[in-house]
Scaffold this motif. Structure first.
Motif, mmCIF file in Angstrom:
data_model
loop_
_atom_site.group_PDB
_atom_site.id
_atom_site.type_symbol
_atom_site.label_atom_id
_atom_site.label_comp_id
_atom_site.label_asym_id
_atom_site.label_seq_id
_atom_site.Cartn_x
_atom_site.Cartn_y
_atom_site.Cartn_z
ATOM 1 N N TYR A 70 0.852 -1.187 0.000
ATOM 2 C CA TYR A 70 0.000 0.000 0.000
ATOM 3 C C TYR A 70 0.892 1.243 0.000
ATOM 4 C CZ TYR A 70 -3.566 -3.355 1.411
ATOM 5 O OH TYR A 70 -4.415 -4.442 1.466
ATOM 6 N N VAL A 71 0.414 2.323 -0.609
ATOM 7 C CA VAL A 71 1.225 3.524 -0.753
ATOM 8 C C VAL A 71 0.470 4.741 -0.229
ATOM 9 C CG1 VAL A 71 2.452 2.576 -2.740
ATOM 10 C CG2 VAL A 71 0.403 3.957 -3.121
ATOM 11 N N THR A 72 1.224 5.800 0.062
ATOM 12 C CA THR A 72 0.604 7.059 0.470
ATOM 13 C C THR A 72 0.497 8.037 -0.689
ATOM 14 O OG1 THR A 72 2.739 7.972 1.174
ATOM 15 C CG2 THR A 72 1.435 6.808 2.835
ATOM 16 N N ASN A 73 1.259 7.791 -1.743
ATOM 17 C CA ASN A 73 1.207 8.625 -2.945
ATOM 18 C C ASN A 73 1.575 7.726 -4.126
ATOM 19 O OD1 ASN A 73 1.627 10.389 -5.091
ATOM 20 N ND2 ASN A 73 2.619 11.953 -3.842
ATOM 21 N N PRO A 74 0.652 7.473 -5.056
ATOM 22 C CA PRO A 74 0.923 6.553 -6.151
ATOM 23 C C PRO A 74 1.732 7.145 -7.300
ATOM 24 C CG PRO A 74 -1.316 7.366 -6.336
ATOM 25 C CD PRO A 74 -0.761 7.938 -5.062
ATOM 26 N N SER A 75 2.176 8.386 -7.170
ATOM 27 C CA SER A 75 2.962 9.017 -8.233
ATOM 28 C C SER A 75 4.395 8.507 -8.211
ATOM 29 C CB SER A 75 2.960 10.538 -8.065
ATOM 30 O OG SER A 75 1.646 11.055 -8.151
ATOM 31 N N MET A 76 4.981 8.373 -9.407
ATOM 32 C CA MET A 76 6.361 7.924 -9.533
ATOM 33 C C MET A 76 7.012 8.650 -10.706
ATOM 34 S SD MET A 76 7.863 4.014 -9.988
ATOM 35 C CE MET A 76 6.949 3.400 -8.568
ATOM 36 N N ARG A 77 8.207 9.160 -10.497
ATOM 37 C CA ARG A 77 8.917 9.859 -11.557
ATOM 38 C C ARG A 77 9.403 8.871 -12.614
ATOM 39 N NH1 ARG A 77 12.590 13.935 -7.774
ATOM 40 N NH2 ARG A 77 10.813 14.966 -6.733
ATOM 41 N N PRO A 78 9.532 9.329 -13.870
ATOM 42 C CA PRO A 78 9.895 8.404 -14.959
ATOM 43 C C PRO A 78 11.167 7.600 -14.697
ATOM 44 C CG PRO A 78 9.156 10.484 -15.872
ATOM 45 C CD PRO A 78 9.232 10.684 -14.393
ATOM 46 N N PHE A 79 12.220 8.228 -14.168
ATOM 47 C CA PHE A 79 13.458 7.484 -13.938
ATOM 48 C C PHE A 79 13.279 6.455 -12.838
ATOM 49 C CE2 PHE A 79 17.692 7.028 -11.916
ATOM 50 C CZ PHE A 79 18.338 6.409 -12.990
ATOM 51 N N GLN A 80 12.527 6.818 -11.794
ATOM 52 C CA GLN A 80 12.241 5.868 -10.732
ATOM 53 C C GLN A 80 11.399 4.707 -11.262
ATOM 54 O OE1 GLN A 80 14.640 7.171 -8.880
ATOM 55 N NE2 GLN A 80 13.480 6.709 -7.036
ATOM 56 N N ARG A 81 10.472 5.006 -12.166
ATOM 57 C CA ARG A 81 9.669 3.955 -12.783
ATOM 58 C C ARG A 81 10.552 2.991 -13.558
ATOM 59 N NH1 ARG A 81 5.406 1.448 -11.826
ATOM 60 N NH2 ARG A 81 4.257 3.388 -11.513
ATOM 61 N N PHE A 82 11.521 3.523 -14.285
ATOM 62 C CA PHE A 82 12.435 2.676 -15.048
ATOM 63 C C PHE A 82 13.205 1.747 -14.109
ATOM 64 C CE2 PHE A 82 16.790 2.035 -16.622
ATOM 65 C CZ PHE A 82 16.515 1.291 -17.762
ATOM 66 N N ILE A 83 13.750 2.300 -13.021
ATOM 67 C CA ILE A 83 14.498 1.480 -12.075
ATOM 68 C C ILE A 83 13.599 0.400 -11.477
ATOM 69 C CG2 ILE A 83 15.730 1.495 -9.870
ATOM 70 C CD1 ILE A 83 16.652 4.319 -10.520
ATOM 71 N N SER A 84 12.397 0.785 -11.071
ATOM 72 C CA SER A 84 11.466 -0.162 -10.467
ATOM 73 C C SER A 84 11.108 -1.287 -11.436
ATOM 74 C CB SER A 84 10.196 0.579 -10.019
ATOM 75 O OG SER A 84 9.266 -0.318 -9.458
ATOM 76 N N ASN A 85 10.816 -0.923 -12.693
ATOM 77 C CA ASN A 85 10.448 -1.930 -13.686
ATOM 78 C C ASN A 85 11.591 -2.896 -13.965
ATOM 79 O OD1 ASN A 85 7.847 -0.977 -14.014
ATOM 80 N ND2 ASN A 85 8.342 0.296 -15.781
ATOM 81 N N MET A 86 12.804 -2.387 -14.073
ATOM 82 C CA MET A 86 13.937 -3.259 -14.344
ATOM 83 C C MET A 86 14.196 -4.201 -13.176
ATOM 84 S SD MET A 86 14.728 -2.667 -17.396
ATOM 85 C CE MET A 86 16.239 -3.637 -17.471
ATOM 86 N N LYS A 87 14.094 -3.689 -11.966
ATOM 87 C CA LYS A 87 14.284 -4.539 -10.783
ATOM 88 C C LYS A 87 13.229 -5.644 -10.743
ATOM 89 C CE LYS A 87 12.825 -2.995 -6.875
ATOM 90 N NZ LYS A 87 11.771 -4.003 -6.534
ATOM 91 N N ASP A 88 11.978 -5.279 -10.983
ATOM 92 C CA ASP A 88 10.909 -6.269 -10.954
ATOM 93 C C ASP A 88 11.068 -7.306 -12.057
ATOM 94 O OD1 ASP A 88 9.814 -4.982 -8.808
ATOM 95 O OD2 ASP A 88 8.258 -3.943 -9.952
ATOM 96 N N SER A 89 11.527 -6.872 -13.237
ATOM 97 C CA SER A 89 11.700 -7.785 -14.366
ATOM 98 C C SER A 89 12.795 -8.807 -14.100
ATOM 99 C CB SER A 89 12.033 -7.001 -15.642
ATOM 100 O OG SER A 89 11.001 -6.107 -15.973
ATOM 101 N N ILE A 90 13.925 -8.330 -13.589
ATOM 102 C CA ILE A 90 15.094 -9.192 -13.412
ATOM 103 C C ILE A 90 14.999 -10.027 -12.140
ATOM 104 C CG2 ILE A 90 17.593 -9.172 -13.044
ATOM 105 C CD1 ILE A 90 17.644 -6.600 -14.777
#
Length: 270
Positions: A231-251
C-alpha cells in the motif's frame, strides 16, 4: 536468469452489483471487520510505533481465509517465475497480473476496505492501493528449492510517498526465518535485531524504507510460500524511478513479460 510459464486463460470475475461491490468483497469486509474488532488495536498501534513501524501478529487471518490462500497457491503453481541473483536471491514469484486471473480472492482481500482502514489506524497514514501496473501490489513468493532465500534489503519505495508492506503466511513447511533489524534509520536509537518464523495466517507489517530484513535459506525437502500486499501514500512515480522499479521487478521477480504486459495492452481486468 528465469524460467517462466504463464497461463493465458482469463477467469471470469464475480458479477458486480448496483453498488459496484462484488458479493465476495462484501463478505470479505464483513469477515475482516469481525476479526479486526477482536484485536486490541490501541495496544498494537503503540507496539507498531515503538518498534519503528513494524508489527507482527501470529494469528491474524481467519482459518478459512488461510485455507483459500493455500488453495490459490496450488492454482498458480504452473505460473511461477523463478529467478536467481547470485549472492542475493533465489526463489519464485507470481505477480498481481497472474493472480487477477487465477486467484481473484487475493485481489479482493487486498482491496478490503475494512483491512485498509484498520491499517490506517495502525500507521496514522492515509493508504492507497498500488497502481494497477505495479506487479508487486499483491504477489505470492515461493521458496521451493534448497537454498532459496533473499538477502538483506529494504522494500525501497520508488513512489513519491511511503510504501507499506504487509506479509501473510500461507505455507511454511520450512526452517526459513524472517530476520530483521528495527530502528536502522531512527536517530539516537540502537539497531534492534529480531527474527520470526511466521506460520500460515500470520501477519507482518512494516514501512518498507525502515525495516532491513531477509529470508534465510530453505533446507532440503522444505517449502515456504508467503503473500505480500503493498500500500502507498502517494501513487505518483517519476519516470526514472519507474524505469528502475520496472527493471528490478523484471530481473529479480516477475520477468519482463509480466512487468511490461500492461504497457503493451496484453492484460485482463485487474
Amino acid at each position: 536468469m528465469s524460467d517462466t510459464a504463464t497461463p493465458e486463460n482469463t477467469l471470469t470475475r464475480p458479477a458486480q452489483t448496483a453498488t459496484g461491490a462484488s458479493p465476495s468483497t462484501r463478505d470479505i469486509d464483513a469477515t475482516m471487520n469481525t476479526r479486526l474488532a477482536a484485536l486490541h488495536t490501541p495496544k498494537l498501534r503503540d507496539e507498531y510505533g515503538q518498534q519503528g513501524s513494524f508489527l507482527y501478529i501470529e494469528d491474524f487471518l481467519p482459518r478459512d481465509y488461510t485455507e483459500r490462500l493455500i488453495a490459490a497457491v496450488h492454482d498458480v503453481m504452473p505460473a511461477v517465475n523463478r529467478n536467481y541473483l547470485p549472492g542475493h536471491k533465489a526463489g519464485g514469484s507470481v505477480s498481481r497480473h497472474t493472480l487477477d486471473k487465477l486467484a481473484p480472492f487475493i485481489a479482493d482481500l487486498y482491496r478490503s476496505e475494512a483491512l485498509i482502514k484498520w491499517l490506517e489506524t495502525i500507521t496514522g497514514d492515509k493508504l492507497q492501493l498500488s497502481p494497477e501496473d505495479d506487479p508487486h501490489a499483491y504477489a505470492l513468493y515461493f521458496y521451493t528449492r534448497p537454498g532459496d532465500h533473499i538477502g538483506w534489503h529494504y522494500d525501497t519505495s520508488y513512489y513519491e510517498g511511503r510504501r507499506y508492506t504487509l506479509l501473510l503466511g500461507v505455507i511454511d513447511d520450512s526452517s526459513c526465518r524472517l530476520d530483521y533489524e528495527l530502528h536502522t534509520k531512527t536517530p539516537g536509537i540502537p539497531d534492534q535485531p529480531g527474527s520470526v518464523q511466521y506460520p500460515p495466517g500470520a501477519f507482518v507489517f512494516f514501512d518498507g524504507d525502515k525495516l532491513r530484513h531477509r529470508i534465510t535459506p530453505l533446507g532440503e525437502n522444505e517449502m515456504r510460500v508467503s503473500l505480500t500486499f503493498e500500500y502507498v501514500t502517494n501513487p505518483s512515480m517519476r519516470p526514472f524511478q519507474r524505469f528502475i522499479s520496472n527493471m528490478k521487478d523484471s530481473i529479480a521477480y516477475f520477468g519482463f513479460r509480466q512487468v511490461f504486459r500492461r504497457k503493451s495492452g496484453k492484460t485482463g481486468q485487474a
